[in-house]
Design a protein around this motif. Sequence first.
Motif, PDB file in Angstrom:
ATOM      1  N   ARG A 102       0.896  -1.269  -0.160  1.00 32.74           N
ATOM      2  CA  ARG A 102      -0.063  -0.101  -0.162  1.00 32.74           C
ATOM      3  C   ARG A 102       0.931   1.382  -0.144  1.00 32.74           C
ATOM      4  NH1 ARG A 102      -4.366  -1.792   4.527  1.00 32.74           N
ATOM      5  NH2 ARG A 102      -4.634  -3.808   3.726  1.00 32.74           N
ATOM      6  N   ALA A 103       1.821   1.400  -0.676  1.00 31.95           N
ATOM      7  CA  ALA A 103       2.632   2.452  -0.971  1.00 31.95           C
ATOM      8  C   ALA A 103       3.577   2.468  -2.318  1.00 31.95           C
ATOM      9  CB  ALA A 103       3.683   2.266   0.399  1.00 31.95           C
ATOM     10  N   LEU A 104       4.138   3.509  -2.313  1.00 32.13           N
ATOM     11  CA  LEU A 104       5.264   3.653  -3.554  1.00 32.13           C
ATOM     12  C   LEU A 104       6.132   3.119  -3.324  1.00 32.13           C
ATOM     13  CD1 LEU A 104       4.105   7.185  -4.850  1.00 32.13           C
ATOM     14  CD2 LEU A 104       3.809   5.212  -6.044  1.00 32.13           C
ATOM     15  N   VAL A 105       7.101   2.353  -4.209  1.00 33.12           N
ATOM     16  CA  VAL A 105       8.103   1.732  -4.026  1.00 33.12           C
ATOM     17  C   VAL A 105       9.102   1.933  -5.145  1.00 33.12           C
ATOM     18  CG1 VAL A 105       9.428  -0.553  -3.788  1.00 33.12           C
ATOM     19  CG2 VAL A 105       7.307  -0.168  -2.763  1.00 33.12           C
ATOM     20  N   ALA A 106      10.463   2.394  -4.714  1.00 32.06           N
ATOM     21  CA  ALA A 106      11.386   2.482  -6.012  1.00 32.06           C
ATOM     22  C   ALA A 106      11.929   1.086  -6.750  1.00 32.06           C
ATOM     23  CB  ALA A 106      12.554   3.172  -5.247  1.00 32.06           C
ATOM     24  N   ASP A 107      11.879   1.162  -7.854  1.00 28.33           N
ATOM     25  CA  ASP A 107      12.399   0.027  -8.936  1.00 28.33           C
ATOM     26  C   ASP A 107      13.847   0.033  -8.808  1.00 28.33           C
ATOM     27  OD1 ASP A 107       9.592  -0.886  -8.820  1.00 28.33           O
ATOM     28  OD2 ASP A 107       9.255   0.464 -10.660  1.00 28.33           O
ATOM     29  N   GLY A 108      14.740   0.998  -8.550  1.00 30.30           N
ATOM     30  CA  GLY A 108      15.953   0.862  -9.097  1.00 30.30           C
ATOM     31  C   GLY A 108      16.756   1.899  -8.070  1.00 30.30           C
ATOM     32  N   ALA A 109      17.944   2.078  -8.476  1.00 35.10           N
ATOM     33  CA  ALA A 109      18.876   2.597  -7.334  1.00 35.10           C
ATOM     34  C   ALA A 109      18.605   4.452  -7.721  1.00 35.10           C
ATOM     35  CB  ALA A 109      20.190   2.710  -7.550  1.00 35.10           C
ATOM     36  N   ALA A 110      18.637   5.067  -6.706  1.00 35.75           N
ATOM     37  CA  ALA A 110      18.588   6.487  -6.710  1.00 35.75           C
ATOM     38  C   ALA A 110      19.645   7.182  -7.648  1.00 35.75           C
ATOM     39  CB  ALA A 110      18.336   7.317  -5.347  1.00 35.75           C
ATOM     40  N   PRO A 111      19.221   8.129  -8.538  1.00 37.38           N
ATOM     41  CA  PRO A 111      20.453   8.660  -9.140  1.00 37.38           C
ATOM     42  C   PRO A 111      21.586   9.283  -8.222  1.00 37.38           C
ATOM     43  CG  PRO A 111      18.414   9.273 -10.075  1.00 37.38           C
ATOM     44  CD  PRO A 111      18.112   8.632  -8.602  1.00 37.38           C
ATOM     45  N   VAL A 112      22.673   9.282  -8.920  1.00 39.28           N
ATOM     46  CA  VAL A 112      23.844   9.800  -8.210  1.00 39.28           C
ATOM     47  C   VAL A 112      24.145  11.242  -8.661  1.00 39.28           C
ATOM     48  CG1 VAL A 112      26.390   9.969  -7.947  1.00 39.28           C
ATOM     49  CG2 VAL A 112      25.189   7.718  -8.114  1.00 39.28           C
ATOM     50  N   ILE A 113      23.744  12.149  -7.596  1.00 40.73           N
ATOM     51  CA  ILE A 113      23.769  13.851  -8.159  1.00 40.73           C
ATOM     52  C   ILE A 113      24.580  14.403  -7.184  1.00 40.73           C
ATOM     53  CG2 ILE A 113      21.558  13.403  -9.049  1.00 40.73           C
ATOM     54  CD1 ILE A 113      20.230  14.791  -6.599  1.00 40.73           C
ATOM     55  N   THR A 114      25.098  15.549  -7.511  1.00 38.47           N
ATOM     56  CA  THR A 114      25.939  16.542  -6.569  1.00 38.47           C
ATOM     57  C   THR A 114      24.730  17.845  -6.360  1.00 38.47           C
ATOM     58  OG1 THR A 114      27.824  15.695  -7.489  1.00 38.47           O
ATOM     59  CG2 THR A 114      27.581  17.974  -6.246  1.00 38.47           C
ATOM     60  N   VAL A 115      24.179  17.892  -5.234  1.00 38.74           N
ATOM     61  CA  VAL A 115      23.402  18.784  -4.910  1.00 38.74           C
ATOM     62  C   VAL A 115      23.868  20.353  -5.141  1.00 38.74           C
ATOM     63  CG1 VAL A 115      21.435  19.615  -3.456  1.00 38.74           C
ATOM     64  CG2 VAL A 115      22.153  17.613  -3.429  1.00 38.74           C
ATOM     65  N   PRO A 116      23.408  21.240  -5.870  1.00 38.63           N
ATOM     66  CA  PRO A 116      23.790  22.299  -5.958  1.00 38.63           C
ATOM     67  C   PRO A 116      23.739  23.326  -4.673  1.00 38.63           C
ATOM     68  CG  PRO A 116      22.455  21.928  -7.929  1.00 38.63           C
ATOM     69  CD  PRO A 116      22.296  20.987  -6.965  1.00 38.63           C
ATOM     70  N   ALA A 117      24.663  24.187  -4.711  1.00 41.34           N
ATOM     71  CA  ALA A 117      24.616  25.135  -3.398  1.00 41.34           C
ATOM     72  C   ALA A 117      23.164  25.943  -3.469  1.00 41.34           C
ATOM     73  CB  ALA A 117      25.724  26.249  -3.576  1.00 41.34           C
ATOM     74  N   GLY A 118      22.526  26.012  -2.110  1.00 42.46           N
ATOM     75  CA  GLY A 118      21.308  26.686  -1.952  1.00 42.46           C
ATOM     76  C   GLY A 118      20.337  25.518  -1.933  1.00 42.46           C
ATOM     77  N   TRP A 119      20.243  24.319  -2.727  1.00 39.25           N
ATOM     78  CA  TRP A 119      19.265  23.477  -2.529  1.00 39.25           C
ATOM     79  C   TRP A 119      19.455  22.510  -1.466  1.00 39.25           C
ATOM     80  CZ3 TRP A 119      15.594  23.433  -6.544  1.00 39.25           C
ATOM     81  CH2 TRP A 119      15.880  24.374  -7.637  1.00 39.25           C
ATOM     82  N   ARG A 120      18.362  21.972  -1.103  1.00 41.76           N
ATOM     83  CA  ARG A 120      18.514  21.130   0.039  1.00 41.76           C
ATOM     84  C   ARG A 120      17.876  19.532  -0.362  1.00 41.76           C
ATOM     85  NH1 ARG A 120      14.736  20.124   4.469  1.00 41.76           N
ATOM     86  NH2 ARG A 120      13.778  22.073   3.792  1.00 41.76           N
ATOM     87  N   ALA A 121      18.583  18.621  -0.107  1.00 41.86           N
ATOM     88  CA  ALA A 121      18.121  17.224  -0.989  1.00 41.86           C
ATOM     89  C   ALA A 121      18.410  16.304   0.199  1.00 41.86           C
ATOM     90  CB  ALA A 121      18.876  17.021  -2.033  1.00 41.86           C
ATOM     91  N   GLN A 122      17.465  15.252   0.285  1.00 42.82           N
ATOM     92  CA  GLN A 122      17.527  14.006   1.046  1.00 42.82           C
ATOM     93  C   GLN A 122      17.430  12.868   0.316  1.00 42.82           C
ATOM     94  OE1 GLN A 122      14.582  13.903   4.148  1.00 42.82           O
ATOM     95  NE2 GLN A 122      15.580  12.405   5.168  1.00 42.82           N
ATOM     96  N   ARG A 123      18.120  11.826   0.354  1.00 36.88           N
ATOM     97  CA  ARG A 123      18.116  10.677  -0.407  1.00 36.88           C
ATOM     98  C   ARG A 123      17.633   9.779   0.498  1.00 36.88           C
ATOM     99  NH1 ARG A 123      22.859   6.289  -1.142  1.00 36.88           N
ATOM    100  NH2 ARG A 123      21.878   5.016  -2.846  1.00 36.88           N
ATOM    101  N   ILE A 124      16.475   9.183  -0.068  1.00 32.54           N
ATOM    102  CA  ILE A 124      15.614   8.175   0.634  1.00 32.54           C
ATOM    103  C   ILE A 124      15.439   6.851   0.244  1.00 32.54           C
ATOM    104  CG2 ILE A 124      12.946   7.633   1.606  1.00 32.54           C
ATOM    105  CD1 ILE A 124      12.752  10.576   1.372  1.00 32.54           C
ATOM    106  N   LEU A 125      16.039   5.865   0.851  1.00 32.99           N
ATOM    107  CA  LEU A 125      16.026   4.574   0.380  1.00 32.99           C
ATOM    108  C   LEU A 125      14.510   3.772   0.473  1.00 32.99           C
ATOM    109  CD1 LEU A 125      19.334   3.037   1.954  1.00 32.99           C
ATOM    110  CD2 LEU A 125      19.047   4.175  -0.441  1.00 32.99           C
ATOM    111  N   SER A 126      14.331   3.117  -0.770  1.00 32.21           N
ATOM    112  CA  SER A 126      13.071   2.491  -0.714  1.00 32.21           C
ATOM    113  C   SER A 126      12.703   1.194  -1.027  1.00 32.21           C
ATOM    114  CB  SER A 126      12.069   3.642  -1.486  1.00 32.21           C
ATOM    115  OG  SER A 126      10.738   3.046  -1.742  1.00 32.21           O
TER     116      SER A 126
END
Length: 393
Positions: A102-126
């Motif tokens: 009963r939830a959304l589930v990831a089908d693959g690995a999260a993209p590898v990114i470099t978060v630009p300055a000023g942005w706030r990002a959180q990697r969530i494993l699923s």
Amino acid sequence: METATSVPTRMSTTRRAPEIQTTTGNTFGCLIRFALANIRRRPERFVLSVLGIALAIACVTIVRTIASSLAITGADSVDDVVGGAQLWVVPAAGVHYDNDVRALVADGAAPVITVPAGWRAQRILSGVTTVGNTSVSVRGSSEVPSAEAVLAPDLAARLSVASGGTIDVGGRKLTAVVSGSGESLKVSTELAHALVGDNGWWTVHAPPGAEKRRGLGETFGAAVGLPSATDPSVQPDPGGTGLVYDTVGGSGPLTFEQKYSALFSGKVTSSTLGLISTVGLVLGFVIAVSSFLAAVAERKREFGIMSSIGLADEVLYFFLVESAMVFVAAYVLGVLGAGVAVALTVPGIATLTAWGQASGMVAAFLPAMAIVGALVPVHRLLQQRPVDLLGAR
């Protein structure tokens, strides 16, 4: 002296049908009484008509209830994932809604990114794991201590665990904390990685002051080298590295969550099940028209008498009232039966809100169906002269 003679006053000799003549009250009450009298004379036709139309209404209501339930589920699932973030970065393999957890589930690995300055990002494993004998959605969060597991009340009820109790996740004994919403079990990032690997996504918050700005997806996507989209129907390229969903930059009156929920409901209404429900509704309408055509054929002499004494309008009103009675009875029976059927077959997603929305949508069609269902046979009747009706056998 001539005496004045009184001139006899001409009295009206028009008489009404017995059911109407003995009824007290207004004209509508007369029509109700007249329609009920006819139903009592032919109860089998009334019952068969109601059952046939009710079955068609039940088919449509069931499909619409499931579609509305999925739409609500889709909107809630996206809101649970995105929260207050403006961007949702999904893997190239995409995500899917798992009915079992009963939830959304990831089908693959999260993209590898470099978060630009000023942005706030959180990697969530699923991903999906098993707690006891129950499959659950598990998500990793850096905000959850390694000795705790956070789960919402609905999931806690499914797992029969109370706040402060112990829950076994991946062979580890964790303290349950019942809080929040959704259907996912939140654990530490380290434990989530051991359970689901690198599968997951990113949620990204825009710089302060730019939260409502258009084009956030394009700006962030250009900075990290990923394509962006504002439409959730756009899927990531399997050969690419991921996709940035912009949840605030779309055009039109619908929000990203509403568009995502429309995808859920559209899968049901455009499926074979949706086609069957439409055919069922058409058949129910045919049953209603056929029933009234048969009623007209049997009662030509009766309506010929009514027309010959100036009650042609009452013939039309009578059929409108009787058809309304048939459709109201069929509607009540159909929607109640649909509610019971959905509650028994798909209790996991069925909600009273979805059932109410589906019932309201079906109710919107009833006035038109009742009017047309009565007008078609009555129109054919009124095209004939009263003398022709009186001579019918």
